[in-house]
Design an enzyme around this catalytic site. Structure first.
Site, PDB file in Angstrom:
ATOM      1  CE  LYS A 160      -4.446   0.806   2.047  1.00  0.00           C
ATOM      2  NZ  LYS A 160      -5.276   0.686   3.292  1.00  0.00           N
ATOM      3  CB  ILE A 161       2.179   3.219  -2.392  1.00  0.00           C
ATOM      4  CG1 ILE A 161       3.037   1.966  -2.724  1.00  0.00           C
ATOM      5  CG2 ILE A 161       3.059   4.360  -2.844  1.00  0.00           C
ATOM      6  CD1 ILE A 161       4.270   2.170  -2.366  1.00  0.00           C
TER       7      ILE A 161
END
Ligand code: G3P
Length: 219
Positions: A83-84
């Site tokens: 997750k960015i």
């Protein structure tokens, strides 16, 4: 529509996963911090409970470190999704991670332009925050509908995870918008089982049965 559960609490995940209604799990630093346990250990335990995409978020804010952290997170289990956060550095990291074949979930999306950029960079998933948009008097569901329409027009393969779901009505709205996935907190998921008329109807059946049949049972 796929249901992910938005929690790192292992009891909550187990309770729902045992019902066969959980397709994946999403976490973020707040969710992990709430449990107070080690990040890697927690995510590996979750991967062993749910056979689907499990999102773990990077902590760095610069692309180079995000790629290093993301590569490390992806090495923990084949189902890990990195997750960015939706920033310019984040988008740079998504491009590099997707070149390495690592799946990404671009989070903290608040409008369609951000979703388009993330998809263009090769994100596997985008996570528009519906409830938090409503918190600042934007329409989260209008945003979700817009992203969904645009992705359909251009046949964009990036999947939409409707996030920041607060009540079952949000999940219904996400389904109507054509989101591929809704990531649902445990409390909200519990509420999705319930309706006052369901309880009234079941009680009515049981009263009618008892009045006519007494204690007669099937088994
Ligand atoms: O997946 C995003 C989510 O964790 C944010 O939800 O309820 O904290 O706004 P919430």
């Amino acid at each position: 529509m796929k249901f992910f559960i938005d929690t790192a609490n292992l009891d909550e995940i187990k309770e729902m996963a045992d019902l066969g209604i959980v397709d994946g799990v999403t976490t973020n630093p707040s969710i992990i911090a709430r449990e107070g346990k080690d990040l890697k250990e927690t995510l590996i335990k979750i991967c062993n409970m749910v056979d689907g995409p499990i999102s773990g978020e990077v902590l760095a804010m610069d692309a180079e470190t995000m790629v290093k952290e993301g590569t490390e997170i992806a090495s923990w289990h084949k189902n890990m999704v990195v997750k960015i956060p939706m920033t310019q550095e984040g988008i740079k990291a998504v491009g590099e991670l997707s070149k390495k074949g690592i799946k990404t979930n671009v989070t903290t999306i608040y409008d369609a332009a951000q979703a388009l950029i993330a998809a263009k960079a090769g994100a596997t998933y985008v996570s528009p925050f519906v409830g938090r948009s409503d918190d600042v008097l934007m329409s989260g569901l209008a945003m979700l509908n817009q992203i969904s329409r645009i992705f359909r027009i251009y046949n964009i393969k990036t999947e939409i995870i409707a996030a920041s779901m607060r009540t079952p009505a949000y999940v219904i709205g996400a389904a109507e918008a054509g989101s591929d996935i809704a990531t649902i907190p445990y409390d909200c998921m519990k509420k999705m089982f319930w309706h006052p008329m369901t309880d009234v109807s079941i009680d009515g059946f049981m009263i009618d049965w008892k009045n006519a049949m007494g204690d007669k049972k099937i088994l």
